[in-house]
Structure formats: structure tokens, C-alpha cells
Design a protein around this motif. Structure first.
Motif, PDB file in Angstrom:
ATOM      1  N   LYS A 116       0.840  -1.204   0.000  1.00  0.00           N
ATOM      2  CA  LYS A 116       0.000   0.000   0.000  1.00  0.00           C
ATOM      3  C   LYS A 116       0.878   1.259   0.000  1.00  0.00           C
ATOM      4  O   LYS A 116       0.590   2.213  -0.725  1.00  0.00           O
TER       5      LYS A 116
ATOM      6  N   SER B 168       2.206   1.921  -3.467  1.00  0.00           N
ATOM      7  CA  SER B 168       1.176   2.528  -4.321  1.00  0.00           C
ATOM      8  C   SER B 168       0.935   3.992  -3.972  1.00  0.00           C
ATOM      9  O   SER B 168       0.768   4.831  -4.852  1.00  0.00           O
TER      10      SER B 168
ATOM     11  N   ARG C 208      -0.587  -1.286  -8.756  1.00  0.00           N
ATOM     12  CA  ARG C 208      -1.421  -1.633  -7.612  1.00  0.00           C
ATOM     13  C   ARG C 208      -1.319  -3.081  -7.177  1.00  0.00           C
ATOM     14  O   ARG C 208      -1.693  -3.410  -6.066  1.00  0.00           O
TER      15      ARG C 208
ATOM     16  N   ASP D  53      -3.384  -6.768  -3.820  1.00  0.00           N
ATOM     17  CA  ASP D  53      -3.944  -5.746  -4.692  1.00  0.00           C
ATOM     18  C   ASP D  53      -4.304  -4.569  -3.826  1.00  0.00           C
ATOM     19  O   ASP D  53      -5.229  -4.642  -3.015  1.00  0.00           O
ATOM     20  N   THR D  54      -3.566  -3.455  -3.953  1.00  0.00           N
ATOM     21  CA  THR D  54      -3.802  -2.281  -3.114  1.00  0.00           C
ATOM     22  C   THR D  54      -5.035  -1.494  -3.565  1.00  0.00           C
ATOM     23  O   THR D  54      -5.489  -0.616  -2.844  1.00  0.00           O
ATOM     24  N   LYS D  55      -5.508  -1.775  -4.756  1.00  0.00           N
ATOM     25  CA  LYS D  55      -6.645  -1.062  -5.358  1.00  0.00           C
ATOM     26  C   LYS D  55      -6.354   0.438  -5.510  1.00  0.00           C
ATOM     27  O   LYS D  55      -7.248   1.257  -5.542  1.00  0.00           O
ATOM     28  N   ILE D  56      -5.065   0.770  -5.589  1.00  0.00           N
ATOM     29  CA  ILE D  56      -4.621   2.155  -5.798  1.00  0.00           C
ATOM     30  C   ILE D  56      -3.831   2.181  -7.094  1.00  0.00           C
ATOM     31  O   ILE D  56      -2.689   1.730  -7.141  1.00  0.00           O
ATOM     32  N   ASP D  57      -4.437   2.684  -8.175  1.00  0.00           N
ATOM     33  CA  ASP D  57      -3.733   2.792  -9.462  1.00  0.00           C
ATOM     34  C   ASP D  57      -2.862   4.031  -9.472  1.00  0.00           C
ATOM     35  O   ASP D  57      -3.265   5.084  -8.984  1.00  0.00           O
TER      36      ASP D  57
END
Length: 184
Positions: free
Chosen positions: A75, A78, A167, A178-182
């Protein structure tokens, strides 16, 4: 075959954090996966976008730090890839700890398993906005207890590998986050 489709065939790449400082002392840390440890063993090659603060800071100071983050820092990696105004610290945004380096002005990243202090050896401009920076390693900080034989150390460590779009990260053993932060 479509270029973007063909590039998906590459395996995950090492994710490193490159820390720098500008001429005013503002700290910066950014993720990079265009990174190679050159055969000579004492030099790194880093591909950098000339529009980014990392590039500008390296040119101003001639120094940088390459730090190896673990998957536990996915995280933070990202977050460091997000656009943050020049002069503001990604260290603070990502809750990472800058530590005074031994030989360069750029800070070490306390949470990373190893930090390589580097001085610029040479820059190569590429087409478009890219640049390749080759740095000489001038000092290394790591915990020797984290290193055993080569195979065990490489296969069992948790160094983050970049999978997709800034991410998704993985490790050699297969753990994936998967941080889900592009950011790209």
C-alpha cells in the motif's frame, strides 16, 4: 501481436523505492520497476520519467537511494506512486520513515529490508520523456540476519514484485496483494 498484449507476457518485475532530496532539502520517495542491478555488481540502472521529481532531484544532487520494500509495504508503494505536489513528502503520505544516510543526502527508507546509497555515474536520455540513470553504489544498509544462502534468501524473502498498473504486487512464493490504488 499487439504491443500492450505482448508486454503482459513479462513476469513481475522488482519494485524498488527510489528516495531523493531536492536542493532545498525536501524529501521524495517514488516506486520504480524499470530497474537493473548491472553485471559489475556495484552499479544500478534505473529508468526514470524526466517529468517526475525523482529525476529532477537526482540531477540537482547527483545522489539517490534504492530501497527494497517488502510485500507488507504494498500500500505504501502505491501511495508513493500517486501525484503529490513538489515539495510535499511521499514519506509522510505513505507513513514511511526517512533515515539519515551514511554517504548521500537522500534518506534511507527505514521500513525497507535493504538500502543502497548511490551517486550518479552516468545519464542516458531516451526518446520521449524517459531517462536512464546509472548509479554507483557507495554504501549499503541492511540486517545481516536476513541473509543466508543465496537460494533460500531469494526464494523466502518478501521483496515486492510489481505485477500490474502500480497496484498489484507479489513475491516469489506467490503471495499477492492488490492495493486497489492505481498510479499508472
Amino acid at each position: 501481436m499487439d504491443l500492450q498484449e505482448a508486454l503482459k507476457l513479462f513476469p513481475p518485475r522488482l519494485a524498488v523505492l527510489v528516495s531523493t532530496v531536492d536542493k532545498d532539502g525536501n524529501e521524495n520517495v517514488a516506486p520504480h520497476s524499470e530497474f537493473v542491478n548491472l553485471y559489475e555488481g556495484n552499479r544500478f540502472l534505473v529508468g526514470i520519467d524526466k517529468r517526475h521529481d525523482t529525476y529532477k532531484n537526482i540531477l540537482e544532487t547527483g545522489e539517490f537511494v534504492v530501497a527494497l520494500p517488502t510485500i507488507d509495504l504494498a500500500k505504501a508503494i502505491s501511495i508513493c506512486g500517486q501525484t503529490i505536489p513538489r515539495g510535499e513528502s511521499e514519506f509522510k503520505a505513505a507513513n514511511l520513515t526517512p533515515v539519515k544516510a551514511n554517504k548521500v543526502c537522500a534518506p534511507l527508507v527505514k521500513e525497507c529490508i535493504v538500502n543502497f546509497e548511490c551517486e550518479v555515474f552516468k545519464e542516458f536520455e531516451t526518446s520521449g520523456n524517459g531517462s536512464i540513470i546509472i548509479g554507483d553504489i557507495v554504501d549499503i544498509t541492511y540486517n545481516k540476519d536476513d541473509v543466508s544462502d543465496e537460494i533460500s534468501t531469494r526464494m523466502n524473502n518478501k521483496v515486492a514484485l510489481h505485477v500490474s498498473k502500480g497496484r498489484v504486487f507479489t513475491v516469489a512464493s506467490g503471495e499477492t496483494v492488490d492495493t486497489k490504488i492505481d498510479f499508472k
